[in-house]
Design an enzyme around this catalytic site. Structure first.
Site, PDB file in Angstrom:
ATOM      1  N   LYS A  69       0.795  -1.238   0.000  1.00 30.70           N
ATOM      2  CA  LYS A  69       0.000   0.000   0.000  1.00 30.70           C
ATOM      3  C   LYS A  69       0.824   1.283   0.000  1.00 30.70           C
ATOM      4  CE  LYS A  69      -3.126  -2.443  -0.533  1.00 30.70           C
ATOM      5  NZ  LYS A  69      -3.614  -2.399  -1.896  1.00 30.70           N
ATOM      6  N   THR A  73       1.010  -0.107  -7.311  1.00 27.13           N
ATOM      7  CA  THR A  73       0.232  -0.159  -8.557  1.00 27.13           C
ATOM      8  C   THR A  73       0.640   0.995  -9.477  1.00 27.13           C
ATOM      9  OG1 THR A  73      -1.577  -0.940  -7.161  1.00 27.13           O
ATOM     10  CG2 THR A  73      -2.119  -0.410  -9.432  1.00 27.13           C
ATOM     11  N   TRP A  74       0.826   2.153  -8.896  1.00 28.71           N
ATOM     12  CA  TRP A  74       1.222   3.337  -9.664  1.00 28.71           C
ATOM     13  C   TRP A  74       2.614   3.128 -10.278  1.00 28.71           C
ATOM     14  CZ3 TRP A  74       1.706   8.894  -7.133  1.00 28.71           C
ATOM     15  CH2 TRP A  74       1.638   9.856  -8.148  1.00 28.71           C
ATOM     16  N   HIS A 131       7.125  -7.793  -2.755  1.00 31.46           N
ATOM     17  CA  HIS A 131       6.911  -7.090  -1.482  1.00 31.46           C
ATOM     18  C   HIS A 131       7.914  -7.607  -0.442  1.00 31.46           C
ATOM     19  CE1 HIS A 131       3.325  -4.790  -2.312  1.00 31.46           C
ATOM     20  NE2 HIS A 131       2.582  -5.835  -2.584  1.00 31.46           N
ATOM     21  N   SER A 162      -4.593   2.915   4.171  1.00 33.87           N
ATOM     22  CA  SER A 162      -4.834   2.264   2.886  1.00 33.87           C
ATOM     23  C   SER A 162      -4.930   0.742   3.080  1.00 33.87           C
ATOM     24  CB  SER A 162      -3.698   2.625   1.929  1.00 33.87           C
ATOM     25  OG  SER A 162      -3.946   2.115   0.657  1.00 33.87           O
ATOM     26  N   ARG A 281      -8.164   3.726  -4.900  1.00 35.46           N
ATOM     27  CA  ARG A 281      -9.117   4.323  -3.953  1.00 35.46           C
ATOM     28  C   ARG A 281      -8.997   5.832  -4.089  1.00 35.46           C
ATOM     29  NH1 ARG A 281      -9.808   5.446   1.577  1.00 35.46           N
ATOM     30  NH2 ARG A 281      -7.547   5.615   1.739  1.00 35.46           N
TER      31      ARG A 281
HETATM   32  P1  PAP Z   1      -0.495  -2.958  -3.220  1.00 36.53           P
HETATM   33  O1  PAP Z   1       0.597  -2.931  -2.206  1.00 36.53           O
HETATM   34  O2  PAP Z   1      -1.614  -3.886  -2.827  1.00 36.53           O
HETATM   35  O3  PAP Z   1      -0.022  -3.241  -4.604  1.00 36.53           O
HETATM   36  P2  PAP Z   1      -0.506  -0.149  -3.675  1.00 36.53           P
HETATM   37  O4  PAP Z   1      -0.730   0.079  -5.107  1.00 36.53           O
HETATM   38  O5  PAP Z   1       0.888  -0.071  -3.168  1.00 36.53           O
HETATM   39  O6  PAP Z   1      -1.181  -1.515  -3.242  1.00 36.53           O
HETATM   40  O7  PAP Z   1      -1.325   0.915  -2.828  1.00 36.53           O
HETATM   41  C1  PAP Z   1      -2.622   1.290  -3.124  1.00 36.53           C
HETATM   42  C2  PAP Z   1      -2.709   2.780  -2.906  1.00 36.53           C
HETATM   43  O8  PAP Z   1      -2.158   3.462  -4.032  1.00 36.53           O
HETATM   44  C3  PAP Z   1      -4.141   3.258  -2.761  1.00 36.53           C
HETATM   45  O9  PAP Z   1      -4.062   4.370  -1.880  1.00 36.53           O
HETATM   46  P3  PAP Z   1      -5.306   4.846  -0.974  1.00 36.53           P
HETATM   47  O10 PAP Z   1      -5.878   3.630  -0.338  1.00 36.53           O
HETATM   48  O11 PAP Z   1      -4.725   5.810   0.015  1.00 36.53           O
HETATM   49  O12 PAP Z   1      -6.237   5.522  -1.905  1.00 36.53           O
HETATM   50  C4  PAP Z   1      -4.458   3.660  -4.183  1.00 36.53           C
HETATM   51  O13 PAP Z   1      -5.540   4.575  -4.277  1.00 36.53           O
HETATM   52  C5  PAP Z   1      -3.157   4.311  -4.605  1.00 36.53           C
HETATM   53  N1  PAP Z   1      -2.989   4.324  -6.054  1.00 36.53           N
HETATM   54  C6  PAP Z   1      -3.229   3.322  -6.938  1.00 36.53           C
HETATM   55  N2  PAP Z   1      -2.978   3.716  -8.185  1.00 36.53           N
HETATM   56  C7  PAP Z   1      -2.564   5.006  -8.110  1.00 36.53           C
HETATM   57  C8  PAP Z   1      -2.164   5.975  -9.091  1.00 36.53           C
HETATM   58  N3  PAP Z   1      -2.180   5.691 -10.362  1.00 36.53           N
HETATM   59  N4  PAP Z   1      -1.813   7.204  -8.640  1.00 36.53           N
HETATM   60  C9  PAP Z   1      -1.818   7.511  -7.321  1.00 36.53           C
HETATM   61  N5  PAP Z   1      -2.166   6.631  -6.361  1.00 36.53           N
HETATM   62  C10 PAP Z   1      -2.548   5.394  -6.739  1.00 36.53           C
END
Ligand code: PAP
Length: 315
Positions: A69, A73-74, A131, A162, A281
């Site tokens: 988290k 993904t980004w 991870h 998150s 999210r």
């Molecule tokens: P993971 O460890 O399960 O792969 P990960 O992608 O690291 O998850 O974290 C998800 C967070 O990144 C979410 O944050 P939030 O819960 O505070 O909203 C998600 O919204 C955010 N996220 C995913 N994609 C993007 C993006 N393209 N730009 C910015 N934030 C993003």
């Protein structure tokens, strides 16, 4: 018989070994066990053991790494776009979720697939993610001067919030669990790939020692100045942008709003229990303020300053 084959044949021995590891529940819901000082689900630990023992890196491999988290993904989406040689090609993110394009090694059934049906069949240069903590990475990755690693971290309070939302969205978790529980687990380090601070510090220290090998990024920096950070990633990968337009295109393709609204991310799920939509999210800095009590904030502040003391890292 290769290392991997012999390990596959001795799967039962690994199961026995895992049975003997210390166990705990994440938020009274998900069973985790402790191996090499970190907590994770037994199936992932099994895959991690096999990965550590058998994986042979290639000099052109690129490994993305993160605790959960923190912006995985980004980062996956950005690197997929950067590695794509012809920037005018069709955007592959429309076809599949970023986690499909960049598999998380220990989550890809590494231990049940046949040796021919795994990472070794990915096209080169391979782009994958883990991870896992730095210390349990295979030696062939750690000892190589090549095989670049990009690590992304996020401030612990937003990471925790998150994570709390994510696991409450899990199809396996039937009843909503309270934030108090999540805070307790986070501070005790009993959560997926926890403890968080040790995870971060291992990669941080290694990135200071070997900046050519490990690029250390912060989610917040990407939010504040995405152009600068994405440019940095492209340079590190040896794929500098030819012009501003290409950079802008990558930023747009990977923006949260766009990814969130792609059909492929609105439906379907990874490994049947994780809806694709749960990876997208709010994506804001400081969301913790909407949930944490002053006591929780103080607890997190305290542990953060204690753990990061003297490291030169601020989160
Ligand atoms: P993971 O460890 O399960 O792969 P990960 O992608 O690291 O998850 O974290 C998800 C967070 O990144 C979410 O944050 P939030 O819960 O505070 O909203 C998600 O919204 C955010 N996220 C995913 N994609 C993007 C993006 N393209 N730009 C910015 N934030 C993003």
């Amino acid at each position: 018989m290769s290392d991997k084959e012999s390990l596959l044949h001795s799967g039962e021995d690994i199961d026995k070994l895992i049975e003997q590891l210390p166990k705990a529940l994440y938020s009274d819901k998900i069973e985790l066990c402790e191996w090499e000082g970190f907590w994770c689900e037994p199936t992932l630990i099994k895959a991690a053991m096999i990965f550590k023992k058998t994986f042979k890196s290639d000099p052109n491999d690129v490994l993305l790494a993160s605790s959960v988290k923190t912006g995985t993904t980004w980062l996956k989406a950005i690197c997929v776009c950067i590695m794509q040689d012809n920037k005018d090609e069709q955007d592959v993110l429309v076809k599949d979720n970023p986690h499909f394009h960049v598999p998380t090694i220990e989550a890809m059934d590494y231990y049940i697939k046949s040796p021919a049906n795994d990472l070794y069949t990915m096209p080169y240069p391979r782009l994958f993610h883990t991870h896992l903590p730095y210390k349990v990475l295979p030696d062939s990755i750690k000892n190589s001067d090549y095989c670049k690693i990009i690590y992304i971290v996020r401030n612990p309070k937003d990471t925790l919030i998150s994570m709390w939302h994510f696991f409450n969205n899990h199809k396996r978790v039937e009843n909503f669990f309270p934030l108090e529980k999540a805070v307790e687990c986070f501070c005790n380090g009993v959560h997926h790939y926890g403890p968080f601070f040790e995870h971060v510090l291992e990669y941080w220290e290694e990135s200071k020692r070997r900046p050519q090998k490990i690029l250390f990024l912060k989610y917040e920096d990407l939010k504040i100045d995405p152009k600068k950070e994405v440019d940095k990633i492209a340079l590190f990968l040896g794929k500098p942008f030819g012009n501003e337009e290409d950079l802008e295109k990558v930023l747009w393709r990977c923006s949260l709003e766009r990814l969130k609204n792609l059909e492929v991310n609105k439906s379907g799920s990874l490994f049947t229990v994780v809806p694709n939509s749960s990876f997208f999210r709010k994506g804001i800095v400081g969301d913790w303020k909407n949930y944490m009590t002053p006591e929780m904030e103080e607890k997190l502040e305290k542990i953060t300053s204690l753990k990061l003391q003297g490291s030169g890292l601020e989160l």
